[in-house]
Design an enzyme around this catalytic site. Structure first.
Site, mmCIF file in Angstrom:
data_model
loop_
_atom_site.group_PDB
_atom_site.id
_atom_site.type_symbol
_atom_site.label_atom_id
_atom_site.label_comp_id
_atom_site.label_asym_id
_atom_site.label_seq_id
_atom_site.Cartn_x
_atom_site.Cartn_y
_atom_site.Cartn_z
ATOM 1 N N PHE A 130 -11.780 -5.792 2.749
ATOM 2 C CA PHE A 130 -12.149 -6.249 1.770
ATOM 3 C C PHE A 130 -10.307 -8.109 2.343
ATOM 4 O O PHE A 130 -9.535 -7.242 1.837
ATOM 5 C CB PHE A 130 -12.594 -6.689 0.508
ATOM 6 C CG PHE A 130 -12.345 -8.464 -0.239
ATOM 7 C CD1 PHE A 130 -13.706 -8.678 0.402
ATOM 8 C CD2 PHE A 130 -11.114 -7.958 -0.986
ATOM 9 C CE1 PHE A 130 -13.673 -9.875 -0.829
ATOM 10 C CE2 PHE A 130 -11.442 -9.407 -1.551
ATOM 11 C CZ PHE A 130 -12.161 -10.217 -1.670
ATOM 12 N N ASP A 217 -2.582 -6.156 6.067
ATOM 13 C CA ASP A 217 -3.444 -6.850 4.589
ATOM 14 C C ASP A 217 -2.705 -5.490 3.161
ATOM 15 O O ASP A 217 -3.475 -4.962 3.076
ATOM 16 C CB ASP A 217 -4.732 -6.628 4.359
ATOM 17 C CG ASP A 217 -5.438 -7.676 3.102
ATOM 18 O OD1 ASP A 217 -4.552 -7.207 2.022
ATOM 19 O OD2 ASP A 217 -6.726 -8.154 2.963
ATOM 20 N N LYS A 246 -2.097 -10.217 -5.390
ATOM 21 C CA LYS A 246 -2.163 -9.341 -6.552
ATOM 22 C C LYS A 246 -1.069 -9.157 -7.811
ATOM 23 O O LYS A 246 -0.496 -10.402 -8.402
ATOM 24 C CB LYS A 246 -2.884 -8.718 -6.127
ATOM 25 C CG LYS A 246 -4.035 -8.454 -5.748
ATOM 26 C CD LYS A 246 -5.683 -7.325 -5.972
ATOM 27 C CE LYS A 246 -6.595 -8.312 -5.592
ATOM 28 N NZ LYS A 246 -7.495 -8.267 -4.761
HETATM 29 C C1 LIG Z 1 -8.179 -9.268 -3.933
HETATM 30 C C2 LIG Z 1 -7.634 -9.067 -2.008
HETATM 31 C C3 LIG Z 1 -7.619 -10.178 -1.314
HETATM 32 C C4 LIG Z 1 -7.859 -11.991 -1.945
HETATM 33 O O1 LIG Z 1 -7.019 -11.305 -2.764
HETATM 34 P P1 LIG Z 1 -7.798 -13.348 -3.533
HETATM 35 O O2 LIG Z 1 -6.461 -13.541 -3.963
HETATM 36 O O3 LIG Z 1 -9.350 -13.282 -4.668
HETATM 37 O O4 LIG Z 1 -7.585 -14.793 -2.538
HETATM 38 C C5 LIG Z 1 -7.963 -9.760 -0.207
HETATM 39 N N1 LIG Z 1 -6.939 -8.345 0.613
HETATM 40 C C6 LIG Z 1 -7.432 -7.580 -0.641
HETATM 41 C C7 LIG Z 1 -6.788 -5.711 -0.168
HETATM 42 C C8 LIG Z 1 -7.912 -7.405 -1.440
HETATM 43 O O5 LIG Z 1 -7.425 -6.413 -2.379
#
Ligand SMILES: *Cc1c(COP(=O)(O)O)cnc(C)c1O
Length: 394
Positions: A130, A217, A246
């Protein structure tokens, strides 16, 4: 009476609104107290209403919040220094969310490709991943549900199974347009999947051999969550780019794309920009977060507490036939059941505990890192009760 009549129906929300918080606790309008084992989905790593973060934000709000990136921003420079020091990276670009932190990495990869005369650069991404909800990041995401209805997708992504080095090698063997690999060190939304120890190391070696960028990521895994500042630091490798968001602002929106070596020199004036990104308020909040994480050694705390919780969950839950796995690293924990279990969220809420279920059948815990031992034990004992009852009832 307020309702959601004028809100776009993008979320299936639980029937509760919180009025205030303190540490790992939240209160609703009826005075009911909830132990927060989700922390705003890995955002509130320092818990709610942390006094030092509150002080920093209030002070900055009363001084100067935003000037734009047309000018020097000292707090942004300081934050970049601090993050690059703990991450051993060279430069940072600041934005406002996780998706934007990945958009920056994707754009870097494409620039890198074009500089090497690759006309249609591709990035290898993983199934079950994701990366966000913007068009490029949903196209990179390895979950059809996130993409359905939003076609045409952004091109230039090649998908392989997660935690499968052979699959990456196979793509490498017959594709000259690859420029980068983008993965999460641990799948978050994908169900707290921890890859084998040699996975990131193997990817790093492949990227070095082929001249690809390794882009991580760490939006969910970063900022001490897994027991190190960043999850890749468990493996000894170093990425070319790392996306963060986050927990970086403990609730104040801020994201960052950090880059190392050649990747850090790709963006030049005019290539990339954002109005709000790295403004004084967001940077001040993030500086407070970094400072607290460092002085209180919250990475170590997450490691210790996470092990305590993992042990308790494993001991009680692995013998149950409907529990497939208990796994995680630091305070990123998952209990996978053999069936969909989203109703556990409401059952937990009823009992004053906030949890999440992801990938349909994985109970996910991402509690604040400032949790006490007693609070941690209360979370594990309640989850154990809930999971035990759930299987026994069916
Ligand atoms: C939450 C998340 C995102 C997206 O972040 P947003 O601030 O919602 O755009 C991308 N990658 C990972 C692994 C995430 O947990």
């Amino acid at each position: 009476m307020t309702d959601d009549a004028h809100l776009m129906q993008t979320y299936a929300r639980l029937p509760v609104a919180f009025t205030h918080g303190d540490g790992a606790w939240l209160w609703d309008a009826h005075g009911k107290r909830y132990l927060d084992a989700l922390g705003g989905i890995a955002v509130c790593a320092l818990g709610h209403a942390h006094p030092a973060v509150t002080r920093a934000i209030c002070e900055q709000a009363g001084t100067l919040m935003h000037t734009s990136n047309l000018y020097q921003i000292t707090l942004q420079q300081e934050l970049a220094d601090r993050l690059c020091a703990v991450a051993e990276m060279d430069r940072a670009f600041f934005c406002n969310s996780g998706a934007e932190a990945l958009e920056a990495a994707i754009k870097l990869a494409r620039l890198y490709g074009h500089q090497r005369n690759i006309r249609s650069p591709s990035i290898i991404v993983a199934e079950g991943s994701f990366h966000g909800r913007t068009l490029a990041t949903l196209s990179a995401t390895g979950n059809r549900k996130v993409q359905a209805g939003f076609e045409p997708l952004v091109q230039g992504f090649r998908r392989v199974p997660y935690d499968d080095l052979e699959a990456v090698r196979a793509v490498a063997a017959n594709a000259g347009d690859i420029v980068a690999v983008l993965v999460e060190p641990i799948l978050g939304e994908g169900g707290i999947k921890v890859p084998q120890d040699n996975y990131l190391k193997g990817l790093r070696e492949l990227c070095d051999q082929r001249g690809w960028l390794l882009m991580l990521d760490e939006v969910q895994t970063g900022m001490c969550r897994t027991g190190r500042w960043f999850a890749h630091q468990h493996t000894g490798i170093k990425p070319d780019t790392m996306s963060l968001a986050k927990a970086l602002g403990n609730g104040v929106p801020i994201g960052a794309c950090l880059a190392y070596g050649k990747a850090a020199e790709l963006f030049q004036p005019g290539n990339h920009a954002t109005t709000f990104g790295g403004n004084l308020l967001a940077c001040r909040a993030a500086l407070a977060v970094v400072e607290i994480m460092q002085t209180e050694n919250l990475a170590l705390r997450a490691a210790t507490l996470g092990q305590r919780m993992l042990n308790a969950l494993e001991q009680a839950l692995t013998p149950l036939p409907w529990v497939k796995a208990v796994r995680g690293k630091g305070l990123m924990l998952g209990v996978e059941l053999d069936r969909p279990c989203s109703e556990l969220v409401a059952a937990a809420l009823e009992r004053g505990l906030l949890i999440n279920v992801t990938a349909q059948s994985v109970v996910r815990l991402l509690p604040p890192l400032i949790l006490s031992d007693e609070e941690a034990d209360k979370i594990t004992s309640t989850v154990i009760d809930l999971v035990t009852d759930f299987g026994a009832r069916q």
